[in-house]
Design a protein around this motif. Sequence first.
Motif, PDB file in Angstrom:
ATOM      1  N   PHE A  91      87.761 100.755  13.176  1.00 47.67           N
ATOM      2  CA  PHE A  91      87.492  99.347  12.919  1.00 47.67           C
ATOM      3  C   PHE A  91      86.279  99.181  12.006  1.00 47.67           C
ATOM      4  CE2 PHE A  91      85.406  95.307  13.699  1.00 47.67           C
ATOM      5  CZ  PHE A  91      86.468  94.399  13.657  1.00 47.67           C
ATOM      6  N   VAL A  92      86.456  98.382  10.952  1.00 50.28           N
ATOM      7  CA  VAL A  92      85.348  98.025  10.062  1.00 50.28           C
ATOM      8  C   VAL A  92      85.152  96.513  10.054  1.00 50.28           C
ATOM      9  CG1 VAL A  92      84.440  98.087   7.711  1.00 50.28           C
ATOM     10  CG2 VAL A  92      85.794 100.012   8.566  1.00 50.28           C
ATOM     11  N   LEU A  93      86.266  95.782   9.865  1.00 51.37           N
ATOM     12  CA  LEU A  93      86.173  94.336   9.714  1.00 51.37           C
ATOM     13  C   LEU A  93      87.498  93.701  10.114  1.00 51.37           C
ATOM     14  CD1 LEU A  93      84.668  91.797   8.539  1.00 51.37           C
ATOM     15  CD2 LEU A  93      85.711  92.376   6.330  1.00 51.37           C
ATOM     16  N   GLU A 129      88.313  87.224   9.929  1.00 56.59           N
ATOM     17  CA  GLU A 129      86.931  86.804   9.677  1.00 56.59           C
ATOM     18  C   GLU A 129      86.685  86.651   8.178  1.00 56.59           C
ATOM     19  OE1 GLU A 129      82.300  88.228  10.584  1.00 56.59           O
ATOM     20  OE2 GLU A 129      84.001  89.473  11.248  1.00 56.59           O
ATOM     21  N   LEU A 130      87.269  87.552   7.382  1.00 53.90           N
ATOM     22  CA  LEU A 130      87.117  87.444   5.933  1.00 53.90           C
ATOM     23  C   LEU A 130      87.776  86.180   5.404  1.00 53.90           C
ATOM     24  CD1 LEU A 130      86.250  88.601   3.195  1.00 53.90           C
ATOM     25  CD2 LEU A 130      88.410  89.873   3.134  1.00 53.90           C
ATOM     26  N   TYR A 131      88.957  85.833   5.932  1.00 57.91           N
ATOM     27  CA  TYR A 131      89.638  84.621   5.470  1.00 57.91           C
ATOM     28  C   TYR A 131      88.799  83.376   5.757  1.00 57.91           C
ATOM     29  CZ  TYR A 131      93.520  87.958   5.812  1.00 57.91           C
ATOM     30  OH  TYR A 131      94.324  89.070   5.722  1.00 57.91           O
ATOM     31  N   ARG A 132      88.045  83.408   6.863  1.00 54.58           N
ATOM     32  CA  ARG A 132      87.202  82.263   7.217  1.00 54.58           C
ATOM     33  C   ARG A 132      85.941  82.205   6.369  1.00 54.58           C
ATOM     34  NH1 ARG A 132      88.384  84.147  12.435  1.00 54.58           N
ATOM     35  NH2 ARG A 132      86.269  84.992  12.609  1.00 54.58           N
ATOM     36  N   LYS A 133      85.272  83.345   6.237  1.00 53.26           N
ATOM     37  CA  LYS A 133      83.975  83.370   5.558  1.00 53.26           C
ATOM     38  C   LYS A 133      84.078  83.566   4.043  1.00 53.26           C
ATOM     39  CE  LYS A 133      81.381  85.022   9.587  1.00 53.26           C
ATOM     40  NZ  LYS A 133      80.482  86.088  10.119  1.00 53.26           N
ATOM     41  N   LYS A 134      85.194  84.117   3.589  1.00 53.81           N
ATOM     42  CA  LYS A 134      85.485  84.302   2.171  1.00 53.81           C
ATOM     43  C   LYS A 134      84.714  85.461   1.522  1.00 53.81           C
ATOM     44  CE  LYS A 134      87.807  81.533   0.193  1.00 53.81           C
ATOM     45  NZ  LYS A 134      89.263  81.576  -0.090  1.00 53.81           N
TER      46      LYS A 134
END
Length: 420
Positions: free
Chosen positions: A174-176, A180-185
Motif C-alpha cells: 500500500f502506498v496511496l 484520496e487522490l480523486y478528492r485531493k487532486k
Amino acid sequence: MMEKEINPRFDEFLFDWSTKFQFLVGGYGSSKSYHVALKLIMKLLQEKRTALVVREVYDTHRDSTFSLLEEIIIDLDLDSRVRCISSPMQIRFPNGSKIIFKGMDKPAKLKSINNISIVWLEECSEIKYAGFKELLGRLRHPTLKLHMILSTNPVSKNNWCYKHFFKDEKKKYFVLDDEELYRKKTIIINNTYYHHSTADDNLFLPPEYIEQLEELKTHDPDLHRIARKGEFGINGSRVFPQFSVAAHEEVMDHIQKIERPLKRSGMDFGFEDSYNALLRVAVDRKNLILYIYWEYYKNKTTDDVTAEEIIEFQKNREEIRADSAEPKTIAYYSRKGFRMRGAKKFQGSRLQYTKKIKRFKKIICSDRCVNTIEELKYLTFKINREGEMQEDEFNIDPHTLSAIWYALDDYDVVDLKRAY
C-alpha cells in the motif's frame, strides 16, 4: 521571456521538480500530455539535459509525443532556435539539451543511450512492468537530479501502474488510496508527485467534447469511468461490452441508410486447430457504429477448396485484407485472381487494434454470423498466473476478431483521447 496560457489545474505541476517520480493520471481531454510536454520544454531550455520519451511502440511517437512537442515549440515561437528533426526523431535545444524518442518494441536501442536525467513514459499503462524497471536502470547522470514522469489514462486496477503507485492487495502493498487522490487532486508522497485531472480541468475544451464523454455512460460504463471520470477500476471482463446481435434484415437495412458507408473485408488464415475466418464489415463513420454482416468460417480445408467456396470475391473484384504473416497464401490467392493484400502488422498491433475496435460506440452483428457471435459476444481478457488481466490476450483465439483487425487496418476510429 515567454507567455503561454495554461490550464490552472497544471500551474503548480509545471514548476514542481521536487520529486523523482511524477505520476499523472486522468480522463480523456484533460490536457495532461500537453502540460507534460510544455514542462519538459521549459526544463530543457533552462538546464542542459538529455530527456528520453518512451512509448510501447516507437512508431506511435510521430503522431503523438513528437508532434505535440513540435506544436508547442512552434506556438512559443521557438522553432528558429529549437530544432525538431524527424528522422531519426529528436529535438535539439540551443544550450545543448536534447529530447530523444524510443519504443519498448525495440529494446536493443535503449542500450546505446547515456546520461539520461529525465524520462517521460507516455501511456505508461501500455508499457510492461519489466520495461518500466529497465528504464529505471537507464535513468542515470553523474551530477543532475533524476526525474521520471509517467502519464496515463486509468485502465484496470490489475495494471502494474496501479499496483506499483497505489496498492497491490494480493501482495498487501500500500502506498496511496486512489480515492484520496480523486478528492485531493494533488498529493506528494514517497518521493512521488501524484496528479489527477479530467476534461473539466481543460478550459479550452468545447462543451460538445464533454457531452461525447458523457454519452459513454450508456453504452460503455467502463470506458466512461476511464475517459470521463479518470478513475481506475475493475474492468468488466468482456472485451466488447458494446457488442450486440440483430436480425440480418435489420442490419442490412441500417447499412443501406448509412451515408457513404465504409465497407471492408478481412481474412484470418487457419487450417488444423485454427480457422479461415473471412468477414464483411461496414462502418458508420458519423455515428461510430461497426456492422458485421457476413462471415465465412471453416478449418481443415486446403487453399484450393477455400478459393472455390469464396469465389464470389474473385468475381466481384472485392478486396480482401488478410494476415500479412502468410505471404505465400496471399500470393496463391492473388495468382487465382483474388484482390488480396496483407494487412499491416507490427509489434504491439494486437493491443492497438483491439483498442481501436473498442472505440466504436456500437458493434452490431447479423444473427447469421453465428461464429462471430460465439467468439465475440462474451470474449474476455486473459488472466495470467498473477491474476493480472492481459489487455492483448483473450480467453480464446478469436479468428473473427483478427479478420476485423485486418479489414480495418488503415482505418482510424475517432479517438476522443487524442481529439484535444
